[in-house]
Scaffold this active site. Structure first.
Site, PDB file in Angstrom:
ATOM      1  N   SER A 139       0.388  -1.053  -0.567  1.00 53.95           N
ATOM      2  CA  SER A 139       0.186  -0.008   0.151  1.00 53.95           C
ATOM      3  C   SER A 139       0.771   1.570  -0.107  1.00 53.95           C
ATOM      4  CB  SER A 139      -0.707  -0.112   1.013  1.00 53.95           C
ATOM      5  OG  SER A 139      -2.461  -1.056   1.304  1.00 53.95           O
ATOM      6  N   GLY A 156      -5.404   0.605   0.333  1.00 50.44           N
ATOM      7  CA  GLY A 156      -5.703  -1.232  -0.560  1.00 50.44           C
ATOM      8  C   GLY A 156      -5.493  -2.195   0.046  1.00 50.44           C
ATOM      9  N   GLU A 157      -4.759  -1.986   0.950  1.00 47.96           N
ATOM     10  CA  GLU A 157      -4.331  -4.175   1.707  1.00 47.96           C
ATOM     11  C   GLU A 157      -5.068  -4.051   3.717  1.00 47.96           C
ATOM     12  OE1 GLU A 157      -0.861  -5.398   0.921  1.00 47.96           O
ATOM     13  OE2 GLU A 157      -0.820  -3.818   0.966  1.00 47.96           O
ATOM     14  N   MET A 158      -5.753  -2.591   3.734  1.00 51.34           N
ATOM     15  CA  MET A 158      -5.860  -2.390   5.275  1.00 51.34           C
ATOM     16  C   MET A 158      -7.173  -3.273   5.244  1.00 51.34           C
ATOM     17  SD  MET A 158      -8.738  -0.979   6.892  1.00 51.34           S
ATOM     18  CE  MET A 158      -9.446   0.488   5.771  1.00 51.34           C
TER      19      MET A 158
END
Length: 940
Positions: free
Chosen positions: A722, A901-903
């Site tokens: 991210s 994007g990854e959280m």
């Protein structure tokens, strides 16, 4: 039927000729009766907007309308296409200049991410609206489920939004606006829902992905098929390809001897060793030679290069590989067992654990043993996360050739073009400067393409044959041969005092990394970086151990390392709340990280947003509990679960990025390698540059992107962690500021391009950014790596924070769990593009639902298609996904931004697992929470 002539005559194959209408145009087509319609449309007729995905009717990316009916063309043989059939593909629905209402709605509603599935959805939706012009949202979802139309990116909410919008337009209740009119001169697009630049091409089927580009390659291009024995562990005794060489169309069978002839080492440059690692990180062979070992399923021993895919596959099947089978280590417990066979005899074991090659300790505060031993409440348990498959709908594909400067050029799904250049150079026997990597538009990766998968194989074939070479895996090959998320075996011990305050935590985690150490150090670090990260915890002890096994090797997957860690930590927190007799939400609130607190690895976060997020979630949590209580029956039990998650927004340590800008007569050109695997790099680049260049008054379309080509753009790093909105975004701002400074006149106005040229002022500027943070004394420092002894460091510039609230129904007769609603309240800093962030968060939650309930990859004979691997379809993901955005500006993010994007995939799954416990009293500790595990728990 086929007929055979006299003696010595070859069998005559018969073909069917039919008259059809394709997109309204009459055509007479001659084709093999058993050929699939997708191949005829794409390869014979050249309409590549219709995509080839799974090839077995499970994803719907190949949807066409056949006589008005939605049809999966990948499973429809030519013999089943009626004479006079009317076929409509995405190209027949609308064009970039004349958009159909569906295409327009998909663009403006943010329903497009990687875009690979978009033509299939639009075609299917057109079929729906022709028979039902006023569908409900449930009817839209039922239609997509009925027609097996899947997406791995979006979470489906925005897709349904788009269909509803298009239906209203077609009914005359709304109107379409020219896309150019969505931006008014002087507007800012930062923080808006301005459509991503690539969306119009994805919606109309005019964007070329890897397989589309293959059809536009030179006629002499070869198709390459790897020969990959189906075994987890074996010694290669002999490779016999004499019969394959005699088969039609075969040009070359490439082996490890061809690499040796080019003076290559036949090795991938993986993660280099440090003080905590044994071995040197060069374990991965490109092609396994005779006498060496296959150490995981489907390793390549040879590659057949032929004139067509059909000929190459037939010849590959004729290669005979003689093997000596060896014991297989398919679970981390097997690999760690005393007396276990060694995956690598030459790599010494660490910590007296068989096959352990990496050790990552964590030490914070006081010794935890006496603290936990004396604690009033203790949880001491073991947890296991699954080997989650990425399940991209576009399979692994790419091609290579020698370019005009004699460089070996690879066009692939790479999301770290410069890193791949370095990783394969020595192995293939070429200097990095002689290797060019270009990112193709792609149908998602979710991280697996941080690892080189086909780049080196293609390069070897190009060198060995001297001709362009294309390689595409089918879906079964793609799933079984590409890397997966590493499973973690976690042993966690937490203690709390009589008031329910955490007093200490211990975490020992064992990472199943397959047979390669590549990228393992950062992954193993995540077990300490995110253990109890959302909570105030002064004392922590633990250690991570990375283990070689013979199962699938592991690479990046969205939220890298945190889903594993939070599965253990957030489940243990729920268990501890139960032990304390406290509500799980209030237990977390009481222990949440507070201003001044640091993570287990010693670093303080840059912001502390949880208190504000808690206040937003608390009333929703109370409402959810009331719904669950009111809706539960003897057969259907409803429950509510909660979890907290944090993830980073840059690569660990001294991360950096470059981005250049050039002023032109028409606007500006950005040069960088912000690779786009669907997350919205184009929107990020344009949005960030537009905001930085506001004094020039440029329209968004005046910002052109020249990205992801090592021959043209500087190294911006990987599209991973991210990091790109922070790292590449800051580099973009730096380049823009330098350009503005050069253009500025003494009176405060700005020079034109012509004036810059006339005055001899450069029009090209380089931007750069290195990750910064503040140490615990408040001084600005460059981010650092993790200490090998203590696990301490300052690895991250920015973070993202989320609270996950799941509402589930559990059928006590079948054990099946359904997610009814899901809420994510998050803080990702200032937002560049709201549609992009919404899409990332919806999609992350959908993947979290799959991780929680269905997705797994264990048995190669079973888990080799999308359905068997547990891909969530539209009815597996609730339509009621609620997002709450909070925006605390970040000091070290461009215009206050962090990543996003990854959280959303960091911790949604433990919320679901906790909700199952709340509903039924069944505590599942090993992913996925499948019906059989729920039923087993209910029987207990």
């Amino acid at each position: 039927m086929n007929q055979t002539g006299g003696e010595g005559e070859e069998e005559m194959k018969q073909y069917h000729v039919k008259s059809i209408r394709l997109n309204g145009i009459p055509r007479k087509v001659v084709a093999d009766p058993e050929q699939r319609l997708i191949r005829i449309i794409r390869e014979q007729l050249g309409f590549t907007g219709t995509k080839l995905g799974c090839g077995v009717g499970q994803c719907g990316v190949c949807n066409v309308l056949l006589d008005g009916k939605v049809t999966r063309s990948c499973i429809t043989p030519w013999s089943k296409v009626p004479e006079g059939a009317d076929i409509v593909t995405i190209e027949g629905i609308g064009t970039p200049d004349h958009l159909h209402a569906l295409q327009y709605a998909f663009i403006i509603k943010g329903a497009i991410q990687c875009g690979f599935c978009t033509p299939g959805f639009i075609v299917a939706a057109k079929g729906l609206l022709e028979v039902n012009p006023s569908p409900t949202r449930d009817e839209v979802r039922d239609w997509f489920q009925k027609h097996w139309t899947a997406c791995r990116c979006t979470g489906y909410v925005q897709v349904v939004d788009a269909v509803m919008e298009a239906a209203a337009i077609l009914r005359g209740e709304k109107t379409m606006t020219c896309l150019d009119e969505l931006y008014k001169d002087g507007d800012t697009i930062w923080g808006s829902r301005y459509p991503r630049p690539s969306a119009i091409y994805k919606a109309t089927g005019t964007m070329d992905y890897g397989d589309d580009l293959y059809g536009k390659m030179p006629q002499e291009t070869l198709f390459a098929v790897p020969v990959c024995p189906e075994t987890h562990h074996a010694r290669v005794l002999k490779i016999d390809y004499t019969e394959a060489l005699k088969m039609p169309g075969v040009v070359k069978v490439v082996t490890a001897e061809d690499i040796k002839a080019n003076k290559g080492t036949n090795r991938i440059r993986g993660q280099q060793g440090s003080g905590s690692m044994s071995g040197d990180g060069w374990e991965r062979r490109m092609i396994v030679p005779e006498g060496d070992k296959i150490r995981q399923w489907g390793e390549c021993v040879a590659i057949v290069c032929a004139d067509t895919e059909q000929n190459a596959r037939a010849a590959a099947a004729a290669v005979v590989v003689e093997l000596e089978q060896l014991p297989e280590l398919l679970h981390v417990k097997d690999a760690m067992a005393q007396g276990a066979v060694k995956v690598y005899d030459e790599i010494p074991d660490l910590a007296d654990i068989p096959n352990c090659f990496n050790v990552r300790p964590i030490i914070k505060g006081e010794d935890t043993k006496p603290l936990i031993d004396k604690a009033k409440y203790v949880v001491d348990d073991e947890f296991y996360s699954s080997r989650q498959p990425h399940l991209t709908l576009e399979t692994d594909c790419g091609f290579g050739y020698f370019d005009e400067e004699g460089r070996i050029t690879i066009q692939s799904k790479s999301i770290c073009v410069y890193r791949h250049q370095l990783m394969i150079a020595r192995g293939i026997g070429m200097a990095p400067s002689k290797i060019r990597i270009i990112m193709n538009p792609m149908g998602a990766t979710f991280g697996y393409k941080v690892a080189p998968t086909n780049e080196f194989l293609i390069a070897i074939c190009v060198i060995a044959t001297g001709r362009p070479v294309y390689m595409r895996l089918d879906m079964k090959e793609h799933i079984t041969r590409t890397p997966k998320r590493s499973p973690f075996l976690m042993k966690i011990r937490l203690g709390a005092d009589e008031k329910g305050m955490l007093v200490g935590g211990e975490h020992y985690w064992y990472v199943d990394h397959g047979p390669y150490s590549e990228s393992s150090q950062d992954l193993t670090n995540k077990g300490s970086q995110f253990f109890m990260a959302p909570y105030h915890l002064d004392s922590v002890r633990g250690c991570g151990y990375t283990i070689f096994t013979n199962h699938r090797w592991s690479a990046a997957f969205r939220a890298y390392g945190s889903p594993q860690t939070y599965w253990g930590g957030e489940t243990a927190m729920d268990m501890l709340a139960h032990e304390c007799g406290m509500d799980p939400f209030e237990f977390r609130v009481q222990n949440v990280i507070r201003p001044g607190d640091s993570f287990a690895h010693g670093q303080k976060p840059e912001v502390y947003p949880f208190q504000e997020l808690i206040e937003k979630v608390r009333p929703l949590y109370e409402e959810a509990k009331k719904r669950a209580a009111a809706g539960s029956t003897e057969e259907i039990k409803k429950g509510v679960g909660i979890s907290f998650g944090i993830y980073n927004s840059n690569d660990d340590g001294a991360d950096d990025a470059s981005s250049n800008i050039e002023l032109t007569k028409d606007g500006v050109i950005l040069y960088n390698t912000w690779e786009d695997h669907g997350q919205g790099a184009d929107a990020g680049c344009v949005g960030t540059a537009h905001e930085a260049l506001k004094p020039l008054g440029l329209r968004p379309e005046q910002i052109r992107l020249e990205c992801n080509d090592t021959a043209k753009a500087p190294n911006s790093g990987a599209a991973a962690a991210s990091r790109c909105q922070v790292m590449v975004g800051n580099a973009i701002v730096d380049s823009c500021n330098k350009l503005l400074e050069a253009m500025k006149k003494p009176d405060g106005t700005y020079r034109t391009y012509d004036e810059m040229v006339a005055e001899g002022i450069p029009t090209f500027y380089e931007g750069y950014w290195q990750a910064k943070t503040r140490d615990n004394s408040g001084e600005v420092i460059t981010c650092t790596g993790m200490d090998d002894t203590t696990g301490e460091g300052y690895p991250f510039s920015n973070h993202m924070f989320g609270i996950f609230l799941a509402e589930v129904s559990v059928n006590t007769k079948t054990g099946k769990t359904t997610v009814d609603r899901f809420t994510l309240a998050s803080d990702v800093g200032a937002i560049c593009n709201l549609d992009v962030v919404d899409g990332q968060q919806y999609g992350g939650l959908a993947q979290g639902i799959g991780l929680a309930l269905s997705e797994d990859f264990i048995d190669m004979h079973k888990h080799n298609n999308l359905v068997a691997c547990g891909l969530p379809y539209v009815k597996d993901v609730p339509d009621e996904l609620k997002l709450i955005h909070q925006m605390m500006p970040r000091e070290f993010g461009p215009f206050g931004a962090s990543g996003t994007g990854e959280m959303p995939l960091s911790a949604p799954h433990p919320a679901i697992g906790n909700a199952i416990f709340n509903a039924t009293g069944v505590r599942i500790k090993e992913l996925p929470c499948s019906p059989d595990k729920v039923l087993a728990g209910l029987k207990k």
